[in-house]
Write an enzyme that holds these catalytic residues in place. Structure first.
Site, PDB file in Angstrom:
ATOM      1  N   ASP A 162       0.860  -1.090  -0.096  1.00 18.07           N
ATOM      2  CA  ASP A 162       0.026   0.145   0.124  1.00 18.07           C
ATOM      3  C   ASP A 162       0.956   1.282   0.054  1.00 18.07           C
ATOM      4  OD1 ASP A 162      -2.191   1.905   0.295  1.00 18.07           O
ATOM      5  OD2 ASP A 162      -2.301   1.564   2.534  1.00 18.07           O
ATOM      6  N   ASP A 190      -0.095   5.036   1.279  1.00 18.93           N
ATOM      7  CA  ASP A 190      -0.239   5.992   2.446  1.00 18.93           C
ATOM      8  C   ASP A 190      -0.312   5.118   3.695  1.00 18.93           C
ATOM      9  OD1 ASP A 190      -1.065   9.024   1.456  1.00 18.93           O
ATOM     10  OD2 ASP A 190      -2.033   7.310  -0.052  1.00 18.93           O
ATOM     11  N   ASP A 230      -1.984  -0.652   5.586  1.00 19.99           N
ATOM     12  CA  ASP A 230      -2.206  -0.305   6.921  1.00 19.99           C
ATOM     13  C   ASP A 230      -3.712   0.275   7.187  1.00 19.99           C
ATOM     14  OD1 ASP A 230      -2.369   2.197   5.195  1.00 19.99           O
ATOM     15  OD2 ASP A 230      -2.692   3.197   7.299  1.00 19.99           O
TER      16      ASP A 230
END
Length: 354
Positions: free
Chosen positions: A92, A94, A294
């Site tokens: 991922d 961000d 996250d």
């Protein structure tokens, strides 16, 4: 595998990172969601629904880490269990490669992190799957030897078309800015005019909500409220609801201080992971996908790896939360260290076999 458009008449807030269990019948290309899905006729969503700590379910980090041990502490054991297998790395952006910041346009990754990602990409096939517009992520990362998927996997650069995922449908060959022919896979392409309309409406109707920001991510729209005062979050939610009343084929999912407006199709980061494994030629039992993420949308990829029965889903979080990940890393610094370890392990393994 074909794509199914999910028919619906109301706005659904998906409470977790994964798609609702598709237990309903599939007929005429439509997937009918189960009845427990939350809709607008139910009680208003409390403010805590917008709080990024709302999914904390464990009493302490120590008890949670027993269930989701550190991928750094367990690194040697993880690698020894996959000797002679092919690793494919998925990341991922961000909150994983860059810290979460107030201004989404300033979510820059550090040069040290870029170097770590570059080293990993030199050792293993590597892809970044982000909710951002694909071109934006490419601009942030600035690395060529990586595969990119934007819009939560609804905009993917791949080397070839996939017969498993619709054949020529949703695929088109284009020439990039460097003159190279690439394949774009865009399963939500038919929704683009509606996405653009939603973006314009949300931009106009949220302009008086201080701190809000609407981001055009091509096949989805992100409504950021990290800088919105808590007393205004319900007003922001109501604006999103009112706009989507005229767009029954869209849904809202939640991330860290962001509402994601997406077309209601059966496609997510988990499907994007499967698609990339297929088009890269790594859809076999001797392949080990490693996914680091996250946020809630990454749970779809975690679930996909768990379903495969082979691979390492790793959540990036410093607080305990409900997750389908098997391992954890606390923050972007630990992500960088894990990537450095991964590249080093590949180098050492090559030297050992030479």
């Amino acid at each position: 595998m074909g794509l199914h458009t999910i028919s619906r008449r109301k706005i659904w807030y998906i409470s977790g990172g994964t798609n609702p269990t598709l237990e309903g019948s599939i007929s005429m290309g439509f997937v009918h969601l189960p009845s427990q899905t939350l809709d607008m006729d139910m009680e208003p969503i409390p403010k805590t629904k917008f709080h990024e700590r709302e999914d904390v379910i464990w009493d302490s980090y120590n008890s949670w880490i027993m269930e989701h041990p550190s991928a750094l502490d367990e690194f040697e054991q993880m690698m020894s269990a996959i000797q002679n297998k092919k690793i494919v790395v998925f990341l991922d952006y961000d909150g994983t490669l860059s810290d979460i910041v107030d201004d989404p346009d300033k979510a820059f990754m550090t040069e040290t992190m870029r170097s770590a990602v570059r080293e990993v990409a030199e050792c293993y096939p590597t892809a970044i799957i982000s909710g951002r517009r694909r071109e934006k992520v490419q601009d942030f990362v600035k690395l060529d030897d990586i595969y990119y998927a934007g819009s939560h996997g609804m905009d993917i650069i791949s080397p070839v078309c996939s017969n498993r995922f619709g054949g020529q449908e949703h695929h088109r060959r284009v020439v990039d800015e460097k003159g190279n022919e690439i394949v774009l896979f865009q399963p939500a392409a038919d929704f683009l005019p509606k996405v653009e309309g939603i973006f314009r409406l949300l931009t106009t109707r949220t302009k008086n909500i201080k701190g809000s920001r609407v981001e055009d991510n091509k096949f989805c729209v992100s409504v950021h409220f990290r800088c919105v005062h808590e007393k205004d979050t319900n007003a922001l939610k109501e604006v999103v609801e009112s706009v989507l009343e005229d767009y029954p084929d869209f849904r809202v999912t939640r991330g860290k201080k962001v509402l994601e407006v997406r077309p209601l199709i059966e496609w997510d980061k988990g499907h994007a992971l499967e698609y990339l494994l297929d088009t890269l030629g790594f859809d076999s039992s001797d392949v080990v996908p490693i996914y680091l993420g996250d946020d809630r949308t990454d749970e779809d990829a975690f679930k996909m790896i768990t379903t495969r029965g082979e691979g390492y889903p790793i959540i990036v979080s410093s607080i305990p939360k409900e997750t389908k990940a098997s391992y954890s890393l606390r923050d972007t610094k630990e992500v960088m260290q894990f990537l450095q370890n991964l590249a080093r392990w590949s180098t050492n393994s090559s030297l050992g076999n030479s």
